[in-house]
Scaffold this active site. Structure first.
Site, PDB file in Angstrom:
ATOM      1  N   ASP A   1       4.352   0.650  12.041  1.00 20.30           N
ATOM      2  CA  ASP A   1       3.209  -0.088  11.488  1.00 20.30           C
ATOM      3  C   ASP A   1       3.134  -1.535  11.970  1.00 20.30           C
ATOM      4  OD1 ASP A   1       2.490   2.141  10.102  1.00 20.30           O
ATOM      5  OD2 ASP A   1       3.522   1.560   8.270  1.00 20.30           O
TER       6      ASP A   1
ATOM      7  N   ASP B   1      -5.316   7.714   8.829  1.00 21.91           N
ATOM      8  CA  ASP B   1      -5.425   7.207  10.196  1.00 21.91           C
ATOM      9  C   ASP B   1      -5.288   8.308  11.215  1.00 21.91           C
ATOM     10  OD1 ASP B   1      -5.709   4.514   9.511  1.00 21.91           O
ATOM     11  OD2 ASP B   1      -3.581   4.445   9.032  1.00 21.91           O
TER      12      ASP B   1
ATOM     13  N   ARG C   1      -4.407   9.674   3.744  1.00 18.90           N
ATOM     14  CA  ARG C   1      -3.258  10.450   4.192  1.00 18.90           C
ATOM     15  C   ARG C   1      -2.208  10.587   3.071  1.00 18.90           C
ATOM     16  NH1 ARG C   1      -1.238  13.881   7.932  1.00 18.90           N
ATOM     17  NH2 ARG C   1       0.984  13.850   7.627  1.00 18.90           N
TER      18      ARG C   1
ATOM     19  N   LYS D   1       0.841  -1.208   0.000  1.00 18.25           N
ATOM     20  CA  LYS D   1       0.000   0.000   0.000  1.00 18.25           C
ATOM     21  C   LYS D   1       0.871   1.252   0.000  1.00 18.25           C
ATOM     22  CE  LYS D   1      -1.765   1.644   4.049  1.00 18.25           C
ATOM     23  NZ  LYS D   1      -1.423   3.069   4.264  1.00 18.25           N
ATOM     24  N   ASN D   2       1.874   1.269   0.856  1.00 21.25           N
ATOM     25  CA  ASN D   2       2.650   2.498   1.013  1.00 21.25           C
ATOM     26  C   ASN D   2       3.659   2.717  -0.105  1.00 21.25           C
ATOM     27  OD1 ASN D   2       1.146   3.155   3.185  1.00 21.25           O
ATOM     28  ND2 ASN D   2       2.656   2.532   4.729  1.00 21.25           N
TER      29      ASN D   2
HETATM   30  N1  EPU Z   1       6.571  14.314  10.829  1.00 18.69           N
HETATM   31  C1  EPU Z   1       6.689  15.644  11.107  1.00 18.69           C
HETATM   32  N2  EPU Z   1       6.538  16.542  10.080  1.00 18.69           N
HETATM   33  C2  EPU Z   1       6.284  16.142   8.801  1.00 18.69           C
HETATM   34  C3  EPU Z   1       6.142  14.766   8.525  1.00 18.69           C
HETATM   35  C4  EPU Z   1       6.301  13.872   9.570  1.00 18.69           C
HETATM   36  O1  EPU Z   1       6.907  16.028  12.231  1.00 18.69           O
HETATM   37  O2  EPU Z   1       6.170  17.021   7.910  1.00 18.69           O
HETATM   38  C5  EPU Z   1       6.706  13.314  11.926  1.00 18.69           C
HETATM   39  C6  EPU Z   1       5.393  12.582  12.179  1.00 18.69           C
HETATM   40  O3  EPU Z   1       4.535  13.305  13.012  1.00 18.69           O
HETATM   41  C7  EPU Z   1       5.867  11.296  12.805  1.00 18.69           C
HETATM   42  C8  EPU Z   1       7.191  11.028  12.070  1.00 18.69           C
HETATM   43  O4  EPU Z   1       7.587  12.295  11.518  1.00 18.69           O
HETATM   44  O5  EPU Z   1       6.140  11.471  14.161  1.00 18.69           O
HETATM   45  C9  EPU Z   1       7.095   9.999  10.982  1.00 18.69           C
HETATM   46  O6  EPU Z   1       6.189  10.368  10.009  1.00 18.69           O
HETATM   47  P1  EPU Z   1       6.359  10.039   8.466  1.00 18.69           P
HETATM   48  O7  EPU Z   1       6.240  11.323   7.722  1.00 18.69           O
HETATM   49  O8  EPU Z   1       7.563   9.202   8.216  1.00 18.69           O
HETATM   50  O9  EPU Z   1       5.059   9.189   8.228  1.00 18.69           O
HETATM   51  P2  EPU Z   1       4.168   9.292   6.963  1.00 18.69           P
HETATM   52  O10 EPU Z   1       5.070   9.470   5.787  1.00 18.69           O
HETATM   53  O11 EPU Z   1       3.068  10.246   7.178  1.00 18.69           O
HETATM   54  C10 EPU Z   1       4.267   6.765   6.328  1.00 18.69           C
HETATM   55  C11 EPU Z   1       3.273   5.675   6.118  1.00 18.69           C
HETATM   56  C12 EPU Z   1       2.666   5.272   7.446  1.00 18.69           C
HETATM   57  C13 EPU Z   1       3.794   4.854   8.373  1.00 18.69           C
HETATM   58  C14 EPU Z   1       4.846   5.959   8.489  1.00 18.69           C
HETATM   59  C15 EPU Z   1       6.070   5.582   9.291  1.00 18.69           C
HETATM   60  C16 EPU Z   1       2.401   6.156   3.945  1.00 18.69           C
HETATM   61  C17 EPU Z   1       1.229   6.568   3.132  1.00 18.69           C
HETATM   62  N3  EPU Z   1       2.222   6.139   5.244  1.00 18.69           N
HETATM   63  O12 EPU Z   1       3.535   7.857   6.894  1.00 18.69           O
HETATM   64  O13 EPU Z   1       1.828   4.169   7.167  1.00 18.69           O
HETATM   65  O14 EPU Z   1       3.257   4.572   9.647  1.00 18.69           O
HETATM   66  O15 EPU Z   1       5.313   6.341   7.171  1.00 18.69           O
HETATM   67  O16 EPU Z   1       6.756   4.535   8.671  1.00 18.69           O
HETATM   68  O17 EPU Z   1       3.437   5.808   3.407  1.00 18.69           O
HETATM   69  C18 EPU Z   1       0.133   2.593   7.603  1.00 18.69           C
HETATM   70  O18 EPU Z   1       0.365   2.063   6.509  1.00 18.69           O
HETATM   71  O19 EPU Z   1      -0.559   2.038   8.488  1.00 18.69           O
HETATM   72  C19 EPU Z   1       0.681   3.916   7.866  1.00 18.69           C
HETATM   73  C20 EPU Z   1       0.146   4.734   8.736  1.00 18.69           C
END
Ligand code: EPU
Length: 421
Positions: free
Chosen positions: A308, A120, A96, A23-24
């Site tokens: 995750d 989420d 998201r 998915k990601n």
């Molecule tokens: N963060 C910031 N500022 C930003 C972006 C992130 O402070 O601009 C912080 C977040 O608050 C968090 C940390 O950085 O504390 C990690 O966030 P990240 O940006 O890496 O997460 P994401 O890119 O929003 C993706 C996956 C998530 C997964 C996370 C961590 C996708 C669509 N989503 O989210 O997947 O948990 O990386 O590996 O790729 C899931 O599949 O269940 C899911 C939630």
């Protein structure tokens, strides 16, 4: 009223599965198609609701798609002047990952208006790292109550240093930089296998990217890209779901379509919990006894144990012999599923970002609610190790990312069905 999973106790799991695409990764690959006009072909695409939402978003801005096989998607992208920079608010709010449309839309249309992204709900999920990166590449952001407006008449390569290796911010920066003028360097980039998959797909389109999979990615902008023909990397989080289910009840499992090396640290932890996992060509084989062992685990950015995986690990450890401490270091609010696991008899004490899990011999079936995708997966894992029957509501969250979960578990010998209530 709605659809539910009804899950019975499983004394063991046994069998083999072909794993779905991630998915990601697929959601980012779909966004990346906007970078080149023409017909793109994606293979190993999971049939999940997030993919359907992303298809609707792309169609609404001018890039329709159709299934050319069970897991093959064809996306037709028009010339830049026929693409709309306004993805529909109601759809964007549902996933998201829609934030990753910003980079490609800026690169080809020069602007984007995006609803504040949904997905989420596990605490504050800021986008400052995205904003900082795209601003350095030449974009300007304006924030309104429910949406933001981003403009970039020209993108220029820049040196970026991420405060945190954000996964989707890395995706966004790469997708903007591949069409920017000059060189972009991303320091402290996310190293996730899905970032590597995106970079591989973009490289096959003609992009010049070095270092994906390390924390320093260097991108030379190019003027033109051509459509991709790419097979999506296997879903390591779904693999972890089946492995923790195996750890929960024991048995033997063969998983095809996943690379052992992208899950190495998780596998080390699983080994400590008594689940033995070894690589075989094209996948892995795992075996486990009837009850897992306790282990202390903390989530970290890749290559650490992913956030995750954590809900499913907590579910598995709730039946372990001994006491485990599980610490969450990424998402402050990712603990909502604990109350639901407690309803199944799990002995969990949470304190700040730590959970103390005292293993019990068996959980007890009950009625529980999935609040997000991995929380839902954790409840399925918990239910397999619970005596009597468990009813799980909120399964639409699980269906956002799991293709054929029920059929696959049935094939492994579990008693699980989807029903209308
Ligand atoms: N963060 C910031 N500022 C930003 C972006 C992130 O402070 O601009 C912080 C977040 O608050 C968090 C940390 O950085 O504390 C990690 O966030 P990240 O940006 O890496 O997460 P994401 O890119 O929003 C993706 C996956 C998530 C997964 C996370 C961590 C996708 C669509 N989503 O989210 O997947 O948990 O990386 O590996 O790729 C899931 O599949 O269940 C899911 C939630």
């Amino acid at each position: 009223m709605g659809r539910i999973y009804r899950v019975g106790y499983a004394s063991a799991l046994d069998g083999s599965l072909k794993l779905q695409g991630a998915k990601n990764s697929v959601l980012k690959l779909m966004a990346a198609t906007l970078l080149a006009a023409g017909v793109h072909r994606l293979q190993n695409v999971p049939r999940i609701s997030d993919v359907e939402v992303m298809r609707e978003i792309l169609a609404a801005i001018g890039a329709p798609s159709s299934w050319s096989g069970r897991h093959e998607l064809e996306i037709t992208v028009p010339a830049a002047d026929e693409l709309s920079p306004y993805p529909p608010v109601d759809l964007v709010k549902r996933i998201r990952a829609s934030i990753v449309l910003t980079g490609p839309l800026l690169a080809v249309v020069g602007r984007a208006r995006l609803a504040n992204p949904g997905g989420d709900d596990f605490g504050t999920r800021p986008i400052d790292i995205h904003e900082d990166a795209l601003t350095r590449l030449g974009a300007s952001f304006e924030h309104f109550n429910t949406y933001m407006e981003v403009k970039a008449p020209h993108l220029e390569g820049a040196d970026l240093v991420f405060e945190f290796p954000s996964h989707t911010a890395t995706d966004n920066a790469i997708m903007a930089a591949v069409r920017a003028r000059g060189t972009t360097v991303i320091e402290n980039a996310a190293r996730e296998p899905e970032v590597v998959d995106l970079a591989a797909a973009l490289s096959s389109m003609g992009a010049r990217i070095q270092g994906a999979g390390t924390s320093r990615i260097v991108i030379e902008g190019v003027d033109r890209l051509s459509p991709m023909n790419h097979s999506v990397v296997g879903d390591r989080v779904v693999a972890a779901t089946y492995l923790t289910a195996l750890g929960m009840v024991g048995g033997r499992l063969e998983l095809a379509g996943i690379d052992f090396s992208i899950m190495e640290i998780l596998i080390r932890k699983l080994e400590a919990c008594g689940v033995s996992v070894r690589p075989v060509p094209g996948g892995l084989v795992a075996e486990a006894g009837p009850r897992p062992l306790a282990a202390d685990i903390q989530t970290l950015p890749y290559p650490g144990v992913a956030t995750d995986y954590k809900p499913m690990l907590v579910a598995m450890l709730s039946r372990a012999q001994g006491v485990s401490v599980v610490s969450e270091n990424l998402f402050s609010g990712r603990f909502r599923y604990l109350d639901e696991l407690r309803r199944l008899g799990a002995d969990l004490i949470s304190e700040g970002h730590h959970v103390v899990v005292r293993g019990v011999p068996k959980l007890v079936g009950g009625r529980v609610q999935a609040y997000d995708i991995r929380a839902g997966a954790a409840l399925v894992v918990g239910a397999l190790g619970a005596e009597n029957e468990t009813v799980i509501t909120g399964i639409e969250h699980i269906e956002r990312g799991y293709d054929g979960l029920v059929e696959n578990l049935v094939a492994l010998g579990a008693g699980i069905s989807v029903e209308e209530e």
